[in-house]
Design a protein around this motif. Structure first.
Motif, mmCIF file in Angstrom:
data_model
loop_
_atom_site.group_PDB
_atom_site.id
_atom_site.type_symbol
_atom_site.label_atom_id
_atom_site.label_comp_id
_atom_site.label_asym_id
_atom_site.label_seq_id
_atom_site.Cartn_x
_atom_site.Cartn_y
_atom_site.Cartn_z
ATOM 1 N N VAL A 78 0.827 -1.207 0.000
ATOM 2 C CA VAL A 78 0.000 0.000 0.000
ATOM 3 C C VAL A 78 0.861 1.257 0.000
ATOM 4 O O VAL A 78 1.832 1.356 0.749
ATOM 5 C CB VAL A 78 -0.934 -0.005 1.237
ATOM 6 N N GLY A 79 0.475 2.231 -0.847
ATOM 7 C CA GLY A 79 1.067 3.567 -0.832
ATOM 8 C C GLY A 79 0.003 4.565 -0.404
ATOM 9 O O GLY A 79 -1.135 4.511 -0.885
ATOM 10 N N PHE A 80 0.355 5.492 0.488
ATOM 11 C CA PHE A 80 -0.629 6.383 1.127
ATOM 12 C C PHE A 80 -0.249 7.833 0.818
ATOM 13 O O PHE A 80 0.853 8.276 1.140
ATOM 14 C CB PHE A 80 -0.590 6.137 2.637
ATOM 15 N N MET A 81 -1.159 8.585 0.190
ATOM 16 C CA MET A 81 -0.968 10.018 -0.049
ATOM 17 C C MET A 81 -1.989 10.809 0.746
ATOM 18 O O MET A 81 -3.191 10.562 0.643
ATOM 19 C CB MET A 81 -1.126 10.350 -1.535
ATOM 20 N N GLY A 100 11.306 6.655 0.134
ATOM 21 C CA GLY A 100 10.706 5.370 0.491
ATOM 22 C C GLY A 100 11.586 4.192 0.113
ATOM 23 O O GLY A 100 11.702 3.217 0.858
ATOM 24 N N LEU A 101 12.228 4.294 -1.050
ATOM 25 C CA LEU A 101 13.134 3.232 -1.495
ATOM 26 C C LEU A 101 14.355 3.148 -0.579
ATOM 27 O O LEU A 101 14.810 2.055 -0.227
ATOM 28 C CB LEU A 101 13.580 3.505 -2.930
ATOM 29 N N GLU A 102 14.858 4.306 -0.175
ATOM 30 C CA GLU A 102 16.020 4.339 0.719
ATOM 31 C C GLU A 102 15.692 3.687 2.056
ATOM 32 O O GLU A 102 16.493 2.909 2.597
ATOM 33 C CB GLU A 102 16.433 5.801 0.931
ATOM 34 N N SER A 103 14.481 3.973 2.586
ATOM 35 C CA SER A 103 14.092 3.399 3.880
ATOM 36 C C SER A 103 13.911 1.892 3.794
ATOM 37 O O SER A 103 13.952 1.197 4.820
ATOM 38 C CB SER A 103 12.809 4.065 4.382
ATOM 39 N N ARG A 104 13.718 1.372 2.572
ATOM 40 C CA ARG A 104 13.576 -0.070 2.379
ATOM 41 C C ARG A 104 14.899 -0.747 2.028
ATOM 42 O O ARG A 104 14.934 -1.930 1.730
ATOM 43 C CB ARG A 104 12.546 -0.353 1.280
ATOM 44 N N GLY A 105 15.977 0.038 2.038
ATOM 45 C CA GLY A 105 17.293 -0.539 1.827
ATOM 46 C C GLY A 105 17.675 -0.753 0.377
ATOM 47 O O GLY A 105 18.637 -1.483 0.083
ATOM 48 N N VAL A 106 16.967 -0.106 -0.549
ATOM 49 C CA VAL A 106 17.299 -0.233 -1.968
ATOM 50 C C VAL A 106 18.597 0.531 -2.237
ATOM 51 O O VAL A 106 18.798 1.653 -1.749
ATOM 52 C CB VAL A 106 16.159 0.326 -2.852
ATOM 53 N N GLY A 107 19.499 -0.055 -3.019
ATOM 54 C CA GLY A 107 20.795 0.549 -3.303
ATOM 55 C C GLY A 107 20.690 1.875 -4.038
ATOM 56 O O GLY A 107 19.691 2.153 -4.703
ATOM 57 N N ALA A 110 20.045 1.793 -7.933
ATOM 58 C CA ALA A 110 18.714 1.276 -8.272
ATOM 59 C C ALA A 110 17.622 2.271 -7.891
ATOM 60 O O ALA A 110 16.656 2.469 -8.642
ATOM 61 C CB ALA A 110 18.476 -0.058 -7.576
ATOM 62 N N ARG A 111 17.763 2.905 -6.732
ATOM 63 C CA ARG A 111 16.712 3.833 -6.326
ATOM 64 C C ARG A 111 16.752 5.113 -7.158
ATOM 65 O O ARG A 111 15.701 5.697 -7.454
ATOM 66 C CB ARG A 111 16.774 4.134 -4.840
ATOM 67 N N ARG A 112 17.934 5.539 -7.598
ATOM 68 C CA ARG A 112 18.013 6.718 -8.459
ATOM 69 C C ARG A 112 17.363 6.443 -9.815
ATOM 70 O O ARG A 112 16.624 7.283 -10.349
ATOM 71 C CB ARG A 112 19.478 7.159 -8.631
ATOM 72 N N GLU A 113 17.604 5.253 -10.352
ATOM 73 C CA GLU A 113 16.990 4.875 -11.631
ATOM 74 C C GLU A 113 15.467 4.853 -11.511
ATOM 75 O O GLU A 113 14.764 5.365 -12.393
ATOM 76 C CB GLU A 113 17.505 3.510 -12.069
ATOM 77 N N ARG A 114 14.978 4.259 -10.434
ATOM 78 C CA ARG A 114 13.537 4.182 -10.231
ATOM 79 C C ARG A 114 12.935 5.576 -10.023
ATOM 80 O O ARG A 114 11.875 5.908 -10.570
ATOM 81 C CB ARG A 114 13.242 3.300 -9.022
ATOM 82 N N ALA A 115 13.613 6.413 -9.239
ATOM 83 C CA ALA A 115 13.109 7.759 -8.957
ATOM 84 C C ALA A 115 13.069 8.619 -10.219
ATOM 85 O O ALA A 115 12.114 9.371 -10.442
ATOM 86 C CB ALA A 115 13.968 8.426 -7.886
ATOM 87 N N THR A 148 5.270 8.111 -4.070
ATOM 88 C CA THR A 148 4.385 6.972 -3.789
ATOM 89 C C THR A 148 4.556 5.876 -4.829
ATOM 90 O O THR A 148 4.661 4.693 -4.501
ATOM 91 C CB THR A 148 2.919 7.446 -3.751
ATOM 92 N N LEU A 149 4.588 6.260 -6.107
ATOM 93 C CA LEU A 149 4.719 5.279 -7.184
ATOM 94 C C LEU A 149 6.089 4.604 -7.196
ATOM 95 O O LEU A 149 6.220 3.462 -7.633
ATOM 96 C CB LEU A 149 4.458 5.941 -8.537
ATOM 97 N N ALA A 150 7.104 5.318 -6.706
ATOM 98 C CA ALA A 150 8.470 4.783 -6.747
ATOM 99 C C ALA A 150 8.608 3.492 -5.947
ATOM 100 O O ALA A 150 9.409 2.625 -6.295
ATOM 101 C CB ALA A 150 9.467 5.823 -6.241
ATOM 102 N N ILE A 151 7.819 3.348 -4.883
ATOM 103 C CA ILE A 151 7.909 2.118 -4.084
ATOM 104 C C ILE A 151 7.068 0.991 -4.700
ATOM 105 O O ILE A 151 7.026 -0.114 -4.168
ATOM 106 C CB ILE A 151 7.492 2.351 -2.621
ATOM 107 N N ASP A 152 6.412 1.305 -5.820
ATOM 108 C CA ASP A 152 5.638 0.333 -6.598
ATOM 109 C C ASP A 152 4.580 -0.377 -5.761
ATOM 110 O O ASP A 152 4.502 -1.618 -5.741
ATOM 111 C CB ASP A 152 6.570 -0.694 -7.248
#
Length: 256
Positions: A78-81, A100-107, A110-115, A148-152
């Motif tokens: 779930v993503g919450f806005m 959000g990706l950083e808090s989940r431990g994404v490298g 990878a998180r820059r590409e997704r963002a 929100t979308l970045a965490i898929d």
């Protein structure tokens, strides 16, 4: 991913020692990829429904299910806005989207590409190094959607995200959000006081009673252009749906 409420009641303790029933015997289902809005009087428990979906509250009775599994706490589906964008003022836009990706431990890579992908998806190219104070209210909300979308998430919860915007910005942002969410195929639940907004953006509309809130109507919006509210706005049937909601919420009686 589907969302379902089965006979959900939520009660909260009060300072007097009694309990306040926010919602009672709530039943509904949002199918995968569907956009559903919930409308109702102030205090009828709309935000409580979102919080239970996110796992922030547990039902007193009944079950909340995501993909047919009971929600027992905060989950990654779930993503919450919220009404406010809640961007961190000391971080630039790209690092806010990465949060959000950083808090989940994404490298980092990878998180820059997704963002960056979501930055483009939300039409914020060229603003990645700006800070929140440098953006308009509408752009800040687009940045919050990108975050929100970045965490898929499979399910997006929207708690009146357009309520603080001027009318023109609101309409443009509704259109942008609707298109982005439709393209991403996300299951979405929107809480709003704006009846026209519910008609313009939704596949279905849940109408809640006064507190304790319960679903008194489930209306299918049988209109085209769900992904383009500006186009849907031109259809004469929109006024008919709004009038139906107006009557169900007994707003004529309150205005008299």
């Amino acid at each position: 991913m589907a969302l379902e409420f089965r006979s959900v009641t939520k009660r909260f303790p009060t300072n007097s020692g009694e309990e306040l029933t926010a919602v009672k015997d709530v039943n509904f289902r949002v199918e995968e990829g569907e956009f559903v809005s919930a409308v109702g009087p102030s205090g009828c428990g709309k935000s409580t429904i979102l919080s239970m979906t996110a796992g922030l509250y547990q039902p007193t009775e009944g079950q909340v299910l995501v993909s047919d599994e009971p929600v027992t706490g905060p989950n990654t589906h779930v993503g919450f806005m919220l009404q406010k964008d809640l961007l961190l003022p000391w971080r630039n836009i790209i690092s806010n989207i990465e949060f959000g990706l950083e808090s989940r431990g994404v490298g980092k890579e990878a998180r820059r590409e997704r963002a960056m992908k979501e930055l483009k998806h939300c039409h914020l190219e060229g603003f990645d190094q700006q800070y929140p104070y440098q953006l308009s209210g509408g752009m800040r909300q687009r940045a919050a959607l990108a975050r929100t979308l970045a965490i898929d998430p499979e399910i997006i919860l929207l708690d009146e995200p357009f309520s603080a915007l001027d009318a023109q910005t609101k309409l443009l942002l509704q259109n942008s959000f609707a298109k982005t969410i439709a393209e991403a195929g996300k299951t979405t639940l929107l809480i709003t006081h704006d009846l026209a907004e519910a008609v313009l953006m939704s596949d279905r509309i849940l109408v809640l009673s006064e507190r304790p809130g319960t679903v008194i109507a489930d209306i299918k919006v049988d209109l085209p252009h769900r992904d383009e509210p500006i186009k849907r706005r031109t259809l004469p049937e929109v006024a008919d749906y709004a009038a139906q909601l107006f009557k169900l919420l007994k707003l004529e009686e309150k205005a008299a």
